[in-house]
Motif scaffolding. Structure first.
Motif, PDB file in Angstrom:
ATOM      1  N   ARG A  19     -76.553 -49.700  47.182  1.00 48.24           N
ATOM      2  CA  ARG A  19     -77.144 -50.569  46.155  1.00 48.24           C
ATOM      3  C   ARG A  19     -77.263 -49.848  44.821  1.00 48.24           C
ATOM      4  O   ARG A  19     -77.028 -50.441  43.764  1.00 48.24           O
ATOM      5  CB  ARG A  19     -78.517 -51.064  46.616  1.00 48.24           C
ATOM      6  CG  ARG A  19     -78.430 -52.148  47.675  1.00 48.24           C
ATOM      7  CD  ARG A  19     -79.809 -52.491  48.209  1.00 48.24           C
ATOM      8  NE  ARG A  19     -79.726 -53.509  49.256  1.00 48.24           N
ATOM      9  CZ  ARG A  19     -80.649 -53.701  50.173  1.00 48.24           C
ATOM     10  NH1 ARG A  19     -81.744 -52.952  50.198  1.00 48.24           N
ATOM     11  NH2 ARG A  19     -80.502 -54.644  51.087  1.00 48.24           N
ATOM     12  N   ASN A  20     -77.607 -48.575  44.842  1.00 47.05           N
ATOM     13  CA  ASN A  20     -77.721 -47.871  43.571  1.00 47.05           C
ATOM     14  C   ASN A  20     -76.357 -47.666  42.931  1.00 47.05           C
ATOM     15  O   ASN A  20     -76.231 -47.676  41.697  1.00 47.05           O
ATOM     16  CB  ASN A  20     -78.434 -46.526  43.743  1.00 47.05           C
ATOM     17  CG  ASN A  20     -79.059 -46.066  42.442  1.00 47.05           C
ATOM     18  OD1 ASN A  20     -79.604 -46.871  41.677  1.00 47.05           O
ATOM     19  ND2 ASN A  20     -78.991 -44.769  42.167  1.00 47.05           N
ATOM     20  N   ALA A  21     -75.337 -47.492  43.754  1.00 46.86           N
ATOM     21  CA  ALA A  21     -73.979 -47.395  43.213  1.00 46.86           C
ATOM     22  C   ALA A  21     -73.594 -48.696  42.510  1.00 46.86           C
ATOM     23  O   ALA A  21     -73.072 -48.685  41.393  1.00 46.86           O
ATOM     24  CB  ALA A  21     -72.996 -47.075  44.330  1.00 46.86           C
ATOM     25  N   LEU A  22     -73.867 -49.818  43.154  1.00 48.46           N
ATOM     26  CA  LEU A  22     -73.560 -51.117  42.547  1.00 48.46           C
ATOM     27  C   LEU A  22     -74.423 -51.360  41.319  1.00 48.46           C
ATOM     28  O   LEU A  22     -73.946 -51.839  40.283  1.00 48.46           O
ATOM     29  CB  LEU A  22     -73.766 -52.226  43.572  1.00 48.46           C
ATOM     30  CG  LEU A  22     -72.716 -52.291  44.681  1.00 48.46           C
ATOM     31  CD1 LEU A  22     -73.228 -53.066  45.886  1.00 48.46           C
ATOM     32  CD2 LEU A  22     -71.432 -52.919  44.141  1.00 48.46           C
ATOM     33  N   ARG A  23     -75.695 -51.026  41.415  1.00 48.14           N
ATOM     34  CA  ARG A  23     -76.621 -51.201  40.293  1.00 48.14           C
ATOM     35  C   ARG A  23     -76.129 -50.418  39.068  1.00 48.14           C
ATOM     36  O   ARG A  23     -76.090 -50.926  37.947  1.00 48.14           O
ATOM     37  CB  ARG A  23     -78.015 -50.744  40.704  1.00 48.14           C
ATOM     38  CG  ARG A  23     -79.086 -50.909  39.623  1.00 48.14           C
ATOM     39  CD  ARG A  23     -80.403 -50.290  40.088  1.00 48.14           C
ATOM     40  NE  ARG A  23     -80.958 -50.964  41.258  1.00 48.14           N
ATOM     41  CZ  ARG A  23     -81.171 -50.375  42.428  1.00 48.14           C
ATOM     42  NH1 ARG A  23     -80.867 -49.095  42.600  1.00 48.14           N
ATOM     43  NH2 ARG A  23     -81.697 -51.054  43.425  1.00 48.14           N
ATOM     44  N   THR A  24     -75.754 -49.180  39.288  1.00 44.30           N
ATOM     45  CA  THR A  24     -75.326 -48.323  38.183  1.00 44.30           C
ATOM     46  C   THR A  24     -73.970 -48.742  37.641  1.00 44.30           C
ATOM     47  O   THR A  24     -73.763 -48.781  36.419  1.00 44.30           O
ATOM     48  CB  THR A  24     -75.272 -46.856  38.649  1.00 44.30           C
ATOM     49  OG1 THR A  24     -76.529 -46.501  39.233  1.00 44.30           O
ATOM     50  CG2 THR A  24     -74.982 -45.924  37.489  1.00 44.30           C
ATOM     51  N   LEU A  66     -79.638 -57.991  51.251  1.00 48.52           N
ATOM     52  CA  LEU A  66     -80.268 -58.716  50.154  1.00 48.52           C
ATOM     53  C   LEU A  66     -79.229 -59.232  49.165  1.00 48.52           C
ATOM     54  O   LEU A  66     -78.190 -58.601  48.961  1.00 48.52           O
ATOM     55  CB  LEU A  66     -81.235 -57.790  49.403  1.00 48.52           C
ATOM     56  CG  LEU A  66     -82.458 -57.276  50.161  1.00 48.52           C
ATOM     57  CD1 LEU A  66     -83.183 -56.231  49.314  1.00 48.52           C
ATOM     58  CD2 LEU A  66     -83.390 -58.429  50.500  1.00 48.52           C
ATOM     59  N   PRO A  67     -79.493 -60.348  48.505  1.00 44.85           N
ATOM     60  CA  PRO A  67     -78.623 -60.795  47.416  1.00 44.85           C
ATOM     61  C   PRO A  67     -78.792 -59.870  46.210  1.00 44.85           C
ATOM     62  O   PRO A  67     -79.818 -59.185  46.084  1.00 44.85           O
ATOM     63  CB  PRO A  67     -79.131 -62.209  47.114  1.00 44.85           C
ATOM     64  CG  PRO A  67     -80.568 -62.180  47.519  1.00 44.85           C
ATOM     65  CD  PRO A  67     -80.640 -61.266  48.712  1.00 44.85           C
ATOM     66  N   TYR A 107     -82.285 -56.798  44.072  1.00 49.28           N
ATOM     67  CA  TYR A 107     -82.372 -55.350  43.892  1.00 49.28           C
ATOM     68  C   TYR A 107     -81.799 -54.829  42.576  1.00 49.28           C
ATOM     69  O   TYR A 107     -81.854 -53.631  42.304  1.00 49.28           O
ATOM     70  CB  TYR A 107     -81.708 -54.614  45.058  1.00 49.28           C
ATOM     71  CG  TYR A 107     -80.195 -54.704  45.101  1.00 49.28           C
ATOM     72  CD1 TYR A 107     -79.406 -53.759  44.438  1.00 49.28           C
ATOM     73  CD2 TYR A 107     -79.548 -55.701  45.809  1.00 49.28           C
ATOM     74  CE1 TYR A 107     -78.031 -53.825  44.476  1.00 49.28           C
ATOM     75  CE2 TYR A 107     -78.173 -55.774  45.854  1.00 49.28           C
ATOM     76  CZ  TYR A 107     -77.411 -54.833  45.184  1.00 49.28           C
ATOM     77  OH  TYR A 107     -76.048 -54.904  45.223  1.00 49.28           O
ATOM     78  N   ARG A 108     -81.230 -55.710  41.734  1.00 52.36           N
ATOM     79  CA  ARG A 108     -80.761 -55.265  40.419  1.00 52.36           C
ATOM     80  C   ARG A 108     -80.860 -56.418  39.426  1.00 52.36           C
ATOM     81  O   ARG A 108     -80.955 -57.592  39.816  1.00 52.36           O
ATOM     82  CB  ARG A 108     -79.320 -54.740  40.483  1.00 52.36           C
ATOM     83  CG  ARG A 108     -78.267 -55.768  40.859  1.00 52.36           C
ATOM     84  CD  ARG A 108     -76.869 -55.131  40.878  1.00 52.36           C
ATOM     85  NE  ARG A 108     -75.834 -56.090  41.241  1.00 52.36           N
ATOM     86  CZ  ARG A 108     -75.218 -56.908  40.374  1.00 52.36           C
ATOM     87  NH1 ARG A 108     -75.546 -56.862  39.081  1.00 52.36           N
ATOM     88  NH2 ARG A 108     -74.295 -57.749  40.774  1.00 52.36           N
TER      89      ARG A 108
END
Length: 568
Positions: free
Chosen positions: A144-149, A177-178, A182-183
């Motif tokens: 998720r953090n990879a996608l967020r960033t 989660l969608p 989370y972002r």
């Protein structure tokens, strides 16, 4: 539910709407590939990991989403390096997954370990985010953090490594989660800033839209068209934003290469810039064609990264947010307002149409080998109206900027990084993203085509409706020109030429593709038509004039002004 780490990784990507993966199915990844295939994903194994990365980048451009590519430990990651660097410079949110040996092996004090290098430290400078899944229960937070960033601010690539002992780990996790959980998604601009932008738009007499690469990679053409209709203004393309938005083709002009674009820029009193970094190819929005009337011109910039505001030039009204949210927000705030088109707009449209018609008429014809300008004219005259155009090459692309007769709604090429050889992998990726429905045309030079020619087999295996039109001068044409300008005519052009026995049409046939060899310009269009009719991936080998290709590049002086500090 209890799942394996590789299964959870697929779940997390599926929550983002991702259903395609590129890479060579090394033992580190066979479980992931097998499951992805069972789930109906597009699972594409090319012949080189760099090609896999370029294919993933093209999918991202065509879908407006992140894309996924894998590379096995050691040499697989080494092969990914050009694609990773390219994704960084091209602002492409590609998630690169890298395998690695078990950490116990990495931490030993040993020499001579097989297929091993500490690769994370080598990759880290070329990505926005680099992390390792050290324990199974880190999977969610790292992915998720990879996608967020990758998708926040200026988009870009991320690298995730996991040691071989982790991917088979078990997880007890809830449903994925969608993205909105989370972002930040669909970020809008502040209403006060939007009101300021609307005030400038309503007051403008000669507004322009400056449309860059981001408009097309975010897939926001429909809302940009609504904004352009409200402003009743010309659309100026940056060199990275050369796709044409449906319904705006006639009033879209390439910056620097169309006199209509230059006149519109010079006379503009408002520039609304969308999806562009205002980089060197547009002279930072303050040099060359922008100098005239600078004191009277206002700027509105829609930019997702707040740190980009004001870096290359002052901005009167920055609208910080996602193009997919801010452009509709701006259209809504205009509340039905529509400008009366300026009297000059019709003249610019006519002049640009006449320019293209004159180029088609005056491009040298009737010679063999074919003049590269005529190659572009003949190929693009029969470009399918619903097609996807892919560009590659040095001199070939420079001729293409000026002489192309088509106005495709999707153009894919490597503008910022200038990485040759991306064309064929880009074409495969674009075709995969499209499901092989729309015809694809790659226009390239022989030098760039030879980089990843093995991917002809990949295109043929996937049965992609791709026609590769290759201008062949048996040399590095752009570099030959550099030799001539540096050392004079007749200079020794070291390392720039190869055998005229090279037959790319025969190579294509060897891969199970359709091939034709062309030496006359009147044969180009019929060959392309036959190629599409064959139902196969195809290569049209067109012998072009090497002297013209190296010495007669159009608008070359304009191209040279892109290097703003004179460093090249």
């Amino acid at each position: 539910m209890t799942v394996k780490v590789y299964e959870r990784i697929l779940d997390l990507f599926e929550a983002e709407g991702i259903n395609t993966i590129f890479g060579i199915p090394d033992p580190n990844f066979v479980h992931m590939f097998h499951l992805a295939d069972e789930r109906g994903w597009n699972v594409v194994a090319p012949h080189h990991e760099a090609s896999a990365g370029f294919m993933a980048e093209a999918v991202s451009r065509m879908t407006g989403k992140a894309a996924v590519c894998i590379g096995t430990l050691g040499p697989g990651i080494a092969n990914l390096a050009p694609a990773i660097m390219c994704a960084k410079v091209e602002n492409s949110p590609v998630i690169f997954l890298g395998g690695q040996r078990a950490r116990i092996t990495e931490q030993r004090v040993r020499r001579g370990r097989i297929q091993f290098v500490k690769q994370a430290a080598l990759v880290e400078p070329s990505v926005k985010y680099s992390a390792s899944i050290e324990y199974a229960d880190q999977t969610d937070e790292v992915i998720r953090n990879a996608l967020r960033t990758a998708l926040s601010g200026t988009p870009g690539p991320a690298y995730i490594e996991y040691p071989s002992h982790v991917i088979q780990g078990d997880l007890d996790v809830p449903a994925a989660l969608p993205p909105s959980a989370y972002r930040l998604v669909d970020q809008t601009a502040g209403p006060e800033r939007v009101a300021e932008a609307v005030e400038l738009i309503r007051a403008a007499k000669q507004p322009i839209l400056l449309v860059g690469h981001g408009v097309h990679t975010a897939r926001v053409g429909e809302s940009v068209r609504a904004l352009a209709d409200a402003l009743a203004c010309p659309v100026i393309q940056t060199s990275g934003g050369t796709s044409y938005i449906k319904g705006l083709e006639d009033r879209t002009f390439p910056y620097g290469f169309s006199p209509s674009a230059i006149e519109a820029v010079v006379q503009s009193d408002l520039c609304v810039a969308l999806g562009t970094e205002l980089g060197e190819p547009v002279h930072y929005g303050r040099g060359r064609h922008w100098v005239a009337n600078e004191a009277n011109r206002k700027w509105v910039l829609v930019e997702q990264d707040p740190q980009a505001i004001g870096v290359n030039r002052p901005i009167d009204v920055p609208l910080v947010g996602d193009l997919r949210a801010v452009v509709p927000q701006l259209v809504s705030a205009l509340d039905g307002f529509t400008r009366t088109p300026s009297p000059e707009l019709a003249g610019w449209i006519t002049a640009d149409a006449e320019r293209l018609a004159e180029l088609a008429e005056t491009a040298p014809s009737g010679q063999s080998p074919v003049h590269p300008a005529r190659l572009i004219v003949e190929a693009t005259k029969v470009f399918p109206p619903d097609g996807i155009l892919i560009r590659d090459g040095g001199a070939t692309t420079i001729f293409g900027w000026t002489y192309t007769q088509a106005k495709p709604n999707d153009v894919v090429w490597n503008q910022n990084f200038g990485h040759l050889g991306t064309g064929l992998p880009y074409a495969v990726g674009a075709g995969v993203a499209d499901g092989g429905k729309r015809p694809l045309m790659l226009i390239t030079g022989d030098s760039s085509f030879l980089f990843h020619i093995a991917e002809l087999e990949t295109a043929a295996r996937l049965n992609l409706p791709l026609v590769c039109v290759v201008g062949v001068d048996y040399s590095w044409g752009l570099e030959v020109g550099v030799y001539k300008r540096t050392f004079g005519q007749g200079s020794r052009e070291t390392g720039t030429h190869w055998s005229t026995a090279t037959r790319l049409d025969k190579v294509a046939e060897g891969f199970g593709c359709y091939g034709e060899y062309v030496e006359r310009d009147e044969d180009i269009a019929p060959a392309i038509k036959r190629a599409y009719a064959s139902g196969k991936t195809a290569v049209i080998h067109v012998v072009i004039d090497p002297k013209a290709n190296s010495e007669e590049m159009p608008s070359y002086d304009e191209f040279r002004t892109w290097y703003a500090e004179g460093t090249q």
